[in-house]
Design a protein around this motif. Structure first.
Motif, PDB file in Angstrom:
ATOM      1  N   PRO A 194     -34.021 -41.056  14.593  1.00 48.27           N
ATOM      2  CA  PRO A 194     -35.279 -41.246  15.571  1.00 48.27           C
ATOM      3  C   PRO A 194     -35.292 -42.752  14.114  1.00 48.27           C
ATOM      4  CG  PRO A 194     -34.931 -39.649  14.324  1.00 48.27           C
ATOM      5  CD  PRO A 194     -33.636 -39.510  14.755  1.00 48.27           C
ATOM      6  N   VAL A 195     -35.529 -43.355  14.568  1.00 46.48           N
ATOM      7  CA  VAL A 195     -36.151 -44.606  13.790  1.00 46.48           C
ATOM      8  C   VAL A 195     -37.915 -45.429  14.415  1.00 46.48           C
ATOM      9  CG1 VAL A 195     -35.974 -47.225  12.876  1.00 46.48           C
ATOM     10  CG2 VAL A 195     -33.925 -45.601  13.354  1.00 46.48           C
ATOM     11  N   LEU A 196     -38.924 -45.061  13.583  1.00 47.21           N
ATOM     12  CA  LEU A 196     -40.937 -45.618  13.788  1.00 47.21           C
ATOM     13  C   LEU A 196     -40.176 -47.838  13.818  1.00 47.21           C
ATOM     14  CD1 LEU A 196     -42.738 -42.749  11.706  1.00 47.21           C
ATOM     15  CD2 LEU A 196     -41.616 -42.381  14.044  1.00 47.21           C
ATOM     16  N   VAL A 197     -41.495 -47.686  14.694  1.00 48.58           N
ATOM     17  CA  VAL A 197     -41.268 -49.041  14.497  1.00 48.58           C
ATOM     18  C   VAL A 197     -42.406 -49.291  14.968  1.00 48.58           C
ATOM     19  CG1 VAL A 197     -38.853 -49.877  15.249  1.00 48.58           C
ATOM     20  CG2 VAL A 197     -40.642 -49.330  17.377  1.00 48.58           C
ATOM     21  N   ASP A 198     -43.372 -50.659  15.102  1.00 44.06           N
ATOM     22  CA  ASP A 198     -44.665 -50.785  15.042  1.00 44.06           C
ATOM     23  C   ASP A 198     -44.612 -51.241  16.642  1.00 44.06           C
ATOM     24  OD1 ASP A 198     -45.750 -51.002  12.551  1.00 44.06           O
ATOM     25  OD2 ASP A 198     -45.122 -53.381  12.474  1.00 44.06           O
ATOM     26  N   SER A 199     -45.555 -50.732  17.633  1.00 46.06           N
ATOM     27  CA  SER A 199     -45.990 -51.333  19.221  1.00 46.06           C
ATOM     28  C   SER A 199     -47.346 -51.534  19.244  1.00 46.06           C
ATOM     29  CB  SER A 199     -45.086 -49.601  19.980  1.00 46.06           C
ATOM     30  OG  SER A 199     -45.960 -49.774  21.475  1.00 46.06           O
ATOM     31  N   PRO A 200     -46.972 -52.952  19.774  1.00 46.53           N
ATOM     32  CA  PRO A 200     -45.860 -53.987  19.996  1.00 46.53           C
ATOM     33  C   PRO A 200     -45.422 -54.391  18.626  1.00 46.53           C
ATOM     34  CG  PRO A 200     -48.254 -54.344  20.047  1.00 46.53           C
ATOM     35  CD  PRO A 200     -48.588 -53.442  19.741  1.00 46.53           C
ATOM     36  N   GLY A 201     -44.252 -55.071  18.463  1.00 48.70           N
ATOM     37  CA  GLY A 201     -43.821 -55.544  17.639  1.00 48.70           C
ATOM     38  C   GLY A 201     -42.412 -56.187  17.548  1.00 48.70           C
ATOM     39  N   TYR A 202     -41.395 -56.512  17.247  1.00 45.55           N
ATOM     40  CA  TYR A 202     -40.694 -57.132  16.578  1.00 45.55           C
ATOM     41  C   TYR A 202     -39.421 -57.357  17.256  1.00 45.55           C
ATOM     42  CZ  TYR A 202     -37.570 -60.889  14.294  1.00 45.55           C
ATOM     43  OH  TYR A 202     -36.737 -61.701  14.508  1.00 45.55           O
ATOM     44  N   TYR A 203     -39.328 -57.565  18.773  1.00 41.90           N
ATOM     45  CA  TYR A 203     -38.296 -56.892  19.655  1.00 41.90           C
ATOM     46  C   TYR A 203     -37.258 -57.643  19.386  1.00 41.90           C
ATOM     47  CZ  TYR A 203     -37.443 -62.323  21.299  1.00 41.90           C
ATOM     48  OH  TYR A 203     -37.422 -63.535  21.542  1.00 41.90           O
ATOM     49  N   PRO A 204     -36.872 -58.538  18.555  1.00 38.75           N
ATOM     50  CA  PRO A 204     -35.083 -58.140  17.992  1.00 38.75           C
ATOM     51  C   PRO A 204     -34.892 -57.419  17.550  1.00 38.75           C
ATOM     52  CG  PRO A 204     -35.991 -60.976  17.822  1.00 38.75           C
ATOM     53  CD  PRO A 204     -37.586 -59.653  18.152  1.00 38.75           C
ATOM     54  N   LEU A 205     -35.885 -56.966  16.300  1.00 40.71           N
ATOM     55  CA  LEU A 205     -35.390 -55.787  15.852  1.00 40.71           C
ATOM     56  C   LEU A 205     -35.227 -54.092  16.547  1.00 40.71           C
ATOM     57  CD1 LEU A 205     -35.437 -53.542  12.813  1.00 40.71           C
ATOM     58  CD2 LEU A 205     -38.068 -53.758  13.589  1.00 40.71           C
ATOM     59  N   PHE A 206     -35.565 -54.323  18.212  1.00 41.18           N
ATOM     60  CA  PHE A 206     -35.829 -52.803  18.501  1.00 41.18           C
ATOM     61  C   PHE A 206     -33.656 -53.717  19.296  1.00 41.18           C
ATOM     62  CE2 PHE A 206     -40.414 -53.225  20.161  1.00 41.18           C
ATOM     63  CZ  PHE A 206     -40.322 -52.821  19.154  1.00 41.18           C
ATOM     64  N   GLY A 207     -33.906 -55.258  19.428  1.00 43.74           N
ATOM     65  CA  GLY A 207     -32.836 -55.049  20.449  1.00 43.74           C
ATOM     66  C   GLY A 207     -31.436 -54.195  18.642  1.00 43.74           C
ATOM     67  N   LYS A 208     -31.558 -54.538  17.666  1.00 45.50           N
ATOM     68  CA  LYS A 208     -30.714 -54.347  16.473  1.00 45.50           C
ATOM     69  C   LYS A 208     -30.216 -52.701  16.484  1.00 45.50           C
ATOM     70  CE  LYS A 208     -31.886 -58.446  13.896  1.00 45.50           C
ATOM     71  NZ  LYS A 208     -30.836 -58.738  14.308  1.00 45.50           N
TER      72      LYS A 208
END
Length: 462
Positions: A194-208
């Motif tokens: 599991p990894v936490l990210v901003d939501s909304p956030g940087y969508y290319p990061l989601f792809g990686k």
């Protein structure tokens, strides 16, 4: 974007190339003698010789020993084709891959959904006069995997201005921020983790992260930064020990972290044993004293990522990571194994621009452009009756609300048919579209009246 000729040789080349491309010099026609061309262009004969040699190398001209220089048959084929009149762009799927592709291929005329500034802001002849490197030279070897040492020293000084104290040995140069994020994910994220990210956030990061087979967990983003209570709940529920965030001029909301939220976030991170990756792509046009997690934490549990893509040129793929010495060493070894090193040539160019003072002069002008565009963009959205999330300052983005009944995918398709690129808010949510419809808009492009007319026709007037 084509720049203005800089040297006398380039001026001669440009002048003759234009005549060939316009058909004023036809295939097989002899170019003026070196003496005549020197007189016509008011340059030396050596300059003309160099220009003719460049034209031969380009394929537009051929040399006939003992006779002179002639327009080659290939020169006709090299003439630029007439510019095509843009038409509707087929839109097969409204998803993150589509949005990233369109930012690179640039099919659309009105680019409100773009993540980058107009090329004229960074790469025009006007900017080129201030950013042109004078002493950059290619290295004779691969160079250190850490990157060009003088640039790392310069970055350590820049970071000190932001109260981030770091030795050059803890600064790792990368081929842009996305390369830095790739290295961090490879080093710290295992499949299924599991990894936490901003939501909304940087969508290319989601792809990686999806490529790494990570389990993405969104943390609600408020106007003053990540929702700390929500972060704690998500971390405890998922067991995540890594959080990716952008503190300042956040993509896509444009809002920035406040100091009280930063303190609470770091306090919770210590309790949860949470490592934080803080991206700061607009650092160079933001006040050095703004709240940064890396400055408060001094890189104990924060990994800091920077780049020159948003402020200098997207074509100069140069970024960096600042981290604790053991983390920097691990990332350096991973970089060495996966890509050997980054471009020493590009790093020398960036260093030259910083050391000469030209980069700071450019940043002052860029900051003024961003602020003027932000004010104009807010006025455009206010005139359309569309609310803006928070109080964004310093970056390119506004997070714009839309009527509850708005179908964003359908709106994207209708916009594409009119050569307008918009960025639906659902692409920036790791969990997919949810809640009221939003879209990210780029302040640099909001002044285009075609966007306003489209929104009035398709959204506001309905």
């Amino acid at each position: 974007m084509t720049r203005e000729p800089r040297t006398r040789v380039e001026q001669v080349v440009a002048g003759l190339t234009e005549r060939i491309d316009r058909g004023l010099l036809r295939t097989g026609e002899r170019l003026p003698s070196i003496r005549a061309a020197a007189a016509a262009f008011a340059v030396s004969k050596n300059t003309v010789v160099n220009a003719y040699e460049r034209l031969v190398a380009s394929g537009r001209v051929e040399s006939r020993p003992g006779s002179g220089f002639y327009v080659s048959a290939q020169g006709l084929a090299l003439r630029p084709a007439p510019a095509a009149i843009p038409g509707p762009v087929p839109l097969r799927a409204v998803d993150s891959v589509w949005l990233l592709r369109e930012q690179l291929d640039r099919h659309y005329e009105v680019r409100v959904g773009d993540g980058r500034p107009p090329p004229a802001w960074l790469e025009s002849p006007e900017a080129g006069r201030h950013l042109r490197p004078s002493r950059a030279a290619a290295s004779e070897s691969y160079g250190s995997p850490d990157g060009y040492l003088p640039l790392r020293r310069g970055l350590a000084l820049l970071l000190a201005e932001r109260s981030i104290q770091v030795e050059p040995g803890c600064v790792l140069l990368t081929a842009g921020a996305n390369h830095a994020l790739d290295l961090i994910i490879r080093q710290f994220v295992a499949p299924g983790e599991p990894v936490l990210v901003d939501s909304p956030g940087y969508y290319p990061l989601f792809g990686k992260l999806r490529l790494a087979k990570a389990r993405i967990v969104g943390v609600r983003r408020n106007p003053d930064g990540p929702d700390v209570a929500h972060l704690e709940a998500m971390a405890r529920a998922s067991g995540a020990r890594l959080f990716f965030t952008q503190s300042l001029a956040h993509n896509p909301t444009g809002c920035s972290l406040t100091l009280p939220v930063a303190h609470r976030l770091l306090q919770r991170a210590g309790t949860l044993d949470l490592r934080i990756v803080e991206s700061d792509p607009f650092a160079d046009v933001l006040p050095a004293a703004q709240a940064r997690l890396a400055a408060l934490d001094q890189l104990d549990r924060v990994i800091y990522v920077g780049t020159f893509a948003k402020t200098l040129s997207a074509s100069l793929r140069c970024g960096y990571v600042a981290a604790r010495s053991d983390v920097a060493e691990a990332l350096r070894d991973l970089k060495m194994v996966t890509s050997v090193n980054s471009s020493g040539f590009v790093e020398r160019i960036v260093h030259d621009l910083i050391e000469s003072g030209r980069y700071r002069r450019h940043l002052r002008r860029l900051g003024g452009r961003i602020e003027a565009a932000r004010l104009q963009g807010r006025a455009v959205l206010h005139g359309l009756g569309l609310p803006v999330f928070g109080e964004p300052r310093g970056g390119y983005y506004l997070w714009c609300g839309l009527p509850a009944a708005c179908d964003l995918e359908a709106l994207s398709r209708r916009a594409a048919a009119r050569s307008i690129l918009i960025a639906p808010g659902g692409l920036f949510l790791p969990e997919g579209p949810a809640g009221p419809p939003m879209m990210r808009v780029n302040v640099a492009h909001l002044g285009d009246p075609r966007f306003g007319r489209f929104m009035r026709d398709e959204v506001v007037g309905r």
